[in-house]
Design an enzyme around this catalytic site. Structure first.
Site, short mmCIF file in Angstrom:
data_model
loop_
_atom_site.label_atom_id
_atom_site.label_comp_id
_atom_site.label_asym_id
_atom_site.label_seq_id
_atom_site.Cartn_x
_atom_site.Cartn_y
_atom_site.Cartn_z
N LYS A 1 -9.67 -22.70 -4.18
CA LYS A 1 -9.64 -24.07 -3.66
C LYS A 1 -8.29 -24.72 -3.96
CE LYS A 1 -11.00 -27.94 -1.83
NZ LYS A 1 -12.19 -28.72 -2.24
N THR B 1 -15.25 -29.61 -6.79
CA THR B 1 -13.87 -29.15 -6.97
C THR B 1 -13.46 -29.55 -8.38
OG1 THR B 1 -13.30 -29.31 -4.63
CG2 THR B 1 -11.49 -29.39 -6.21
N LYS C 1 -6.69 -36.15 -7.49
CA LYS C 1 -7.48 -35.45 -8.52
C LYS C 1 -7.35 -33.95 -8.34
CE LYS C 1 -11.64 -34.26 -8.06
NZ LYS C 1 -12.43 -33.03 -7.78
#
Length: 300
Positions: free
Chosen positions: A185, A110, A253
């Protein structure tokens, strides 16, 4: 490291592959590839983890990403962030240096859409295919081989990797061109952030009102309030258990990627920005490695 779950593997021709990054996701994902009959070489920054994987699954391990990639038809990667990704992909010892023209690089990290486009350009310059393919489903999804994968890249590259990657996925979908997987995502993480905050407030409200919240969850999970988060995290939130699943540090994050992209494209994400700050509160409580459902801790 938990053993990977049992699942049936479709018959796909054995392929020479490499897997770079053996964290809580990559370790079982690479294991599913080996169990599906593919010839797997792994690389991990901590070499002991690579040796452990090879001992458990019977594959090979290599001392550098380049050496892991040498001879592979497809190289899969799953590391921590943009900088980690560049370090294992680019440069003299990076995976790209070990790949031949016509091979394929697939990134399950990711990361930002910008780094996906950057690596796509670097791969194209070497006549190597590239697919950005972040995953959803957490550690349990990786262990059980039922991840949802969102992809960016060309149709041809997607079609080449999908039969192999289905060893650890239940859904593997092309969203658009390079970077589209990472953007999808981000959409996923925006949804999760809002759902978990709403669930936290609902459970905390019910507990303050003196309700049997497990009973309440049983009832409302049959109606319009139902969600994966409610069914898989609601009951453990009631029990104040947060020692599994996706960590708060990782979520922050991911949300930083969302907020950076929103600033770039002009999208308004006020609730996401607020929930990101709520996760900062959880970090200050010492919950860096707690599951993301620990948002409820700041309401107690």
């Amino acid at each position: 490291m938990p053993s990977i779950g049992t699942r049936d593997y479709d018959t796909v021709p054995a392929t020479d592959v490499a897997f770079i990054g053996l964290g809580v996701m990559g370790f079982p994902m690479a294991g599913h590839l080996a169990k599906a009959g593919h010839r797997v070489t792994v690389y991990n920054r901590t070499a002991a983890k690579a040796r452990q994987w090879a001992q458990e699954f019977g594959g090979r391990h290599a001392p550098t990403p380049r050496e892991a990639a040498a001879g592979a038809q497809i190289v899969f990667m799953c590391v921590g962030n943009d900088d980690d990704l560049r370090s294992v992909t680019l440069g003299e010892d990076g995976a790209l240096a070990g790949l031949q023209p016509g091979t394929l690089l697939v990134d399950h990290t990711t990361a930002s859409a910008d780094v996906a486009r950057e690596l796509h350009a670097a791969a194209t310059a070497r006549q190597v295919g590239f697919v950005d393919a972040p995953v959803s489903g957490g550690q349990a999804g990786a262990v059980n081989g039922v991840l949802t994968v969102m992809c960016g890249g060309s149709q041809a590259d997607f079609d080449r990797v999908k039969p192999v990657a289905m060893a650890y996925a239940r859904a593997f979908t092309l969203i658009g061109e390079a970077g589209a997987g990472q953007l999808a995502k981000m959409v996923n993480q925006i949804c999760i952030a809002g759902l978990v905050q709403g669930l936290s407030e609902a459970i905390a409200f019910g507990q303050h009102a003196g309700l049997d919240m497990k009973l309440v969850l049983d009832v409302i999970s049959k109606g319009a309030a139902q969600s994966w988060q409610m069914e898989n995290r609601g009951y453990t939130m009631v029990d104040d258990k947060f020692d599994f699943g996706f960590a708060v540090d990782w979520m922050r994050k991911d949300l930083s990627l969302v907020l950076d992209e929103a600033r770039r494209n002009g999208a308004r994400v006020p609730v996401t920005a607020l929930v990101d700050q709520f996760y900062a509160d959880v970090q200050r409580l010492g919950g860096n490695r707690w599951d993301t459902s620990s948002l409820i801790k700041r309401l107690r």
